[in-house]
Design a protein around this motif. Structure first.
Motif, PDB file in Angstrom:
ATOM      1  N   ILE A  84     -53.650  19.119  45.658  1.00 29.97           N
ATOM      2  CA  ILE A  84     -54.093  20.515  45.709  1.00 29.97           C
ATOM      3  C   ILE A  84     -53.663  21.196  46.999  1.00 29.97           C
ATOM      4  O   ILE A  84     -52.982  22.227  46.989  1.00 29.97           O
ATOM      5  CB  ILE A  84     -55.622  20.595  45.543  1.00 29.97           C
ATOM      6  CG1 ILE A  84     -56.023  20.169  44.139  1.00 29.97           C
ATOM      7  CG2 ILE A  84     -56.116  22.025  45.804  1.00 29.97           C
ATOM      8  CD1 ILE A  84     -57.508  19.993  43.951  1.00 29.97           C
ATOM      9  N   SER A  87     -49.700  21.047  47.686  1.00 29.74           N
ATOM     10  CA  SER A  87     -48.933  22.031  46.916  1.00 29.74           C
ATOM     11  C   SER A  87     -49.224  23.451  47.387  1.00 29.74           C
ATOM     12  O   SER A  87     -48.329  24.310  47.408  1.00 29.74           O
ATOM     13  CB  SER A  87     -49.245  21.889  45.420  1.00 29.74           C
ATOM     14  OG  SER A  87     -50.630  22.062  45.172  1.00 29.74           O
ATOM     15  N   LEU A 332     -53.580  19.520  38.695  1.00 31.95           N
ATOM     16  CA  LEU A 332     -54.033  19.690  40.073  1.00 31.95           C
ATOM     17  C   LEU A 332     -52.970  20.390  40.911  1.00 31.95           C
ATOM     18  O   LEU A 332     -53.285  21.207  41.787  1.00 31.95           O
ATOM     19  CB  LEU A 332     -54.372  18.333  40.687  1.00 31.95           C
ATOM     20  CG  LEU A 332     -55.568  17.606  40.067  1.00 31.95           C
ATOM     21  CD1 LEU A 332     -55.717  16.212  40.669  1.00 31.95           C
ATOM     22  CD2 LEU A 332     -56.843  18.401  40.259  1.00 31.95           C
ATOM     23  N   ILE A 335     -53.282  23.977  40.172  1.00 28.00           N
ATOM     24  CA  ILE A 335     -54.431  24.560  40.869  1.00 28.00           C
ATOM     25  C   ILE A 335     -54.058  24.886  42.305  1.00 28.00           C
ATOM     26  O   ILE A 335     -54.393  25.951  42.835  1.00 28.00           O
ATOM     27  CB  ILE A 335     -55.626  23.580  40.834  1.00 28.00           C
ATOM     28  CG1 ILE A 335     -56.169  23.477  39.409  1.00 28.00           C
ATOM     29  CG2 ILE A 335     -56.732  24.023  41.794  1.00 28.00           C
ATOM     30  CD1 ILE A 335     -57.225  22.398  39.235  1.00 28.00           C
ATOM     31  N   GLY A 336     -53.342  23.968  42.958  1.00 28.29           N
ATOM     32  CA  GLY A 336     -52.923  24.211  44.332  1.00 28.29           C
ATOM     33  C   GLY A 336     -51.988  25.392  44.463  1.00 28.29           C
ATOM     34  O   GLY A 336     -52.110  26.210  45.375  1.00 28.29           O
ATOM     35  N   THR A 340     -55.058  28.245  44.969  1.00 29.56           N
ATOM     36  CA  THR A 340     -55.481  27.892  46.326  1.00 29.56           C
ATOM     37  C   THR A 340     -54.586  28.574  47.347  1.00 29.56           C
ATOM     38  O   THR A 340     -53.382  28.303  47.400  1.00 29.56           O
ATOM     39  CB  THR A 340     -55.433  26.361  46.530  1.00 29.56           C
ATOM     40  OG1 THR A 340     -56.178  25.725  45.492  1.00 29.56           O
ATOM     41  CG2 THR A 340     -56.033  25.988  47.882  1.00 29.56           C
ATOM     42  N   THR A 396     -61.360  25.351  37.896  1.00 34.38           N
ATOM     43  CA  THR A 396     -60.372  24.676  38.728  1.00 34.38           C
ATOM     44  C   THR A 396     -61.043  23.703  39.681  1.00 34.38           C
ATOM     45  O   THR A 396     -60.587  22.581  39.881  1.00 34.38           O
ATOM     46  CB  THR A 396     -59.556  25.699  39.528  1.00 34.38           C
ATOM     47  OG1 THR A 396     -60.445  26.477  40.348  1.00 34.38           O
ATOM     48  CG2 THR A 396     -58.812  26.634  38.616  1.00 34.38           C
ATOM     49  N   ALA A 400     -60.887  19.457  40.191  1.00 40.70           N
ATOM     50  CA  ALA A 400     -60.570  18.867  41.491  1.00 40.70           C
ATOM     51  C   ALA A 400     -61.690  17.966  41.988  1.00 40.70           C
ATOM     52  O   ALA A 400     -61.444  16.859  42.480  1.00 40.70           O
ATOM     53  CB  ALA A 400     -60.304  19.979  42.506  1.00 40.70           C
TER      54      ALA A 400
END
Length: 437
Positions: A84, A87, A332, A335-336, A340, A396, A400
Motif C-alpha cells: 500500500i 505503491s 492492495l 488501494i495504494g 492513498t 479499502t 488492508a
C-alpha cells in the motif's frame, strides 16, 4: 477453512527453486520485464487487460519484499503494508508513470475492481460460514462497535484537552472523521453535515478531515499487524481468525466440497457474488442505507434461513477463496495507487496531530476489545473488526487491515463496521454538533 494468501509456503533451497506467485523466479522475471517495458515505453493497454498484469506483478514484488524484511514482516504487517505505502510512494514521487497510475486508478474506481473484490469476499465468506456461528456472533457484534466508538472519542477528546487542542475540536475534527466509515460514506457526508451546521465551506471542512482519515488509516493498518503479532505471543487473547471464544470447529457439512476445485462452480460463485452486489444497489435506490450494508444483510438473511442449497454456498466460497488468494496483492497495490496520498500522510505528521490520531485508533482497539471480551469474543479479533475496521478508510481500509492482520475471513464483520457502523457515525455527528455548538 484456510484463508492464507501466501503462495510460497516453504523456504527455497536455492535461487533456482525460489518462486513468486507460484512461478519460478526465471519465468516471473521474464513476465516482469515484458510488463515493465510496456509500462515505461507507454505501451501498456488501458482497462483490465493492462491493469491486471502491472498490479499483479508490482503487488507480488512488494509483497515478497515486505514478507521478507525483518521489522516490516514481524511488526508492521509484512507485505500488505509495504504494497500500500510502497505503491503510494511510487505514484507520489513520480516513479510510476502517470499514464499507468491513471489506468490503475480507473480500473479501481470507474471499473469498480474494489467493489468486485469486496462482493466476492462478502458473499463467499458469509455463505461459507457455519450458520449457527453467524447467528451467535451477529447478535453480540453491534455493542462491540459501540464500545470502540465511545472509547475512541473520549480518549481523543481528553488527549486534545490536555494538549491544548481542545476536547470538542479533537472529537469533531479528528476522532469523528476517523471513525466515520471512510471517505465516500464517511468524510464526504460528514463534511456536508459540518458545513451546513456551521455555515462553512464543505471543501474546507473536507480538507480538515482528509489528513485525519489518511493518518488514521495508516496507523490502523500498522496496529493490525501489531495485533496479529500480539495474538501470536499471547495465544489466549486471539482466536487466530475465529471471532467467538466458544466457536466450534467447522462441521463436515460446512467444509464439504470446498477443496475440490470445480471451474463451473467458481463461475456460479462469480455470478452469485455480483448478483448479490447488484441486489444491494437495487435496494439502495429505495432504502436509505449503504448498498454494502444491504448486501451484507441480504446474504446474511439467505444464509440464516438456509434458502440457498449448500452446493451453491460452496460455489460462492470457492470463488471467494480464488479471488482472495490470487488477487489480494493486486488489489492492495490498487488501494495504494488510487486511494492513498502519501503526501497527505506526511503533511499530517506533526507530533500533536499524530498523538491525537493514535489515541483515537488506540481507543477503538481498547473499547471494542474489552467489550468483545465481555461478550465472548476473542479480544484481538474484536479489536480488529469492531475497532480498527471502524478507524480505517472504509472498504479499502478493511482489505488492508484484514490483510495486515492475516484475518481476511473476517470481512463480513469488517464490512458491518464500515457500513452499518459508518451510518451510525453520521447520526452521532449530527447529535454531537447540536450538543457542542
Amino acid at each position: 477453512m484456510s484463508t492464507a494468501t501466501t503462495l510460497t509456503t516453504t523456504a527455497p533451497s536455492s535461487i533456482l527453486d525460489y518462486k513468486i506467485m507460484g512461478l519460478p523466479l526465471g519465468l516471473f522475471t521474464i513476465l516482469t520485464v515484458v510488463v515493465m517495458s510496456a509500462t515505461y515505453l507507454g505501451a501498456l493497454p488501458g482497462g483490465m487487460v493492462g491493469a491486471f498484469p502491472i498490479m499483479m506483478i508490482l503487488g507480488a514484488i512488494l509483497n515478497e519484499i515486505g514478507d521478507n524484511t525483518p521489522i516490516i514482516k514481524d511488526y508492521l504487517g509484512g507485505g500488505p503494508i509495504l504494497i500500500i505505502f510502497g505503491s503510494a510512494a511510487l505514484v507520489g514521487y513520480g516513479i510510476l508513470p502517470e499514464k499507468t497510475a491513471a489506468i490503475i486508478t480507473s480500473f479501481m474506481k470507474k471499473e469498480s475492481f474494489l467493489s468486485f473484490y469486496i462482493a466476492a469476499l462478502i458473499c463467499g465468506s458469509i455463505l461459507g460460514m457455519d450458520r449457527k456461528l453467524l447467528i451467535k456472533a451477529a447478535v453480540r457484534y453491534l455493542p462491540v462497535i459501540l464500545g470502540g466508538v465511545i472509547t475512541a472519542l473520549l480518549l481523543c477528546g481528553v488527549a486534545g484537552m490536555l494538549m491544548g487542542f481542545g476536547f470538542e475540536e479533537a472529537v469533531l475534527y479528528i476522532a469523528l472523521p476517523i471513525m466515520g466509515g471512510g471517505m465516500g460514506a464517511g468524510a464526504v457526508p460528514l463534511s456536508q453535515i459540518f458545513g451546513s451546521t456551521l455555515n462553512m465551506d464543505v471543501g474546507t471542512m473536507l480538507s480538515k478531515m482528509v489528513p485525519a482519515l489518511a493518518l488514521g488509516n495508516a496507523i490502523a493498518i500498522v496496529c493490525a499487524g501489531l495485533l496479529h503479532r500480539l495474538g501470536a505471543v499471547i495465544p489466549g487473547i486471539s482466536g487466530h481468525g475465529k471471532l467467538l471464544k466458544k466457536q466450534e470447529a467447522e462441521s463436515e457439512d460446512s467444509a464439504e466440497g470446498v477443496d475440490a476445485i470445480d471451474y463451473k462452480a467458481m463461475g456460479i460463485g462469480l455470478l452469485l457474488a455480483t448478483t448479490f452486489f447488484v441486489w444491494g444497489k437495487l435496494l439502495g435506490k429505495y432504502i436509505p442505507i449503504h448498498s454494502y450494508a444491504l448486501m451484507i444483510l441480504s446474504v446474511g438473511l439467505v444464509k440464516t434461513l438456509g434458502i440457498l442449497p449448500r452446493k451453491f454456498e460452496v460455489c460462492a466460497f470457492q470463488w471467494f477463496r480464488f479471488v482472495m488468494v490470487s488477487l489480494t496483492p493486486a488489489l492492495l497495490l490498487g488501494i495504494g495507487v488510487a486511494y492513498t496520498n502519501i503526501q497527505q500522510v506526511i503533511d499530517a505528521l506533526t507530533i500533536q496531530y499524530v498523538i491525537l490520531v493514535a489515541m483515537t485508533v488506540i481507543g477503538s482497539i481498547i473499547g471494542s476489545g474489552f467489550i468483545g471480551m465481555l461478550l465472548g469474543f476473542y479480544p484481538v479479533e474484536a479489536a480488529i473488526t469492531g475497532g480498527l475496521c471502524m478507524a480505517n478508510m472504509g472498504g479499502t481500509g478493511d482489505v488492508a487491515v484484514l490483510s495486515a492482520s492475516k484475518r481476511m475471513q473476517l470481512m463480513p464483520f469488517a464490512q458491518i463496521s464500515s457500513r452499518i457502523g459508518g451510518a451510525f457515525m453520521l447520526i452521532l455527528a449530527t447529535a454531537l454538533l447540536k450538543m457542542f455548538m
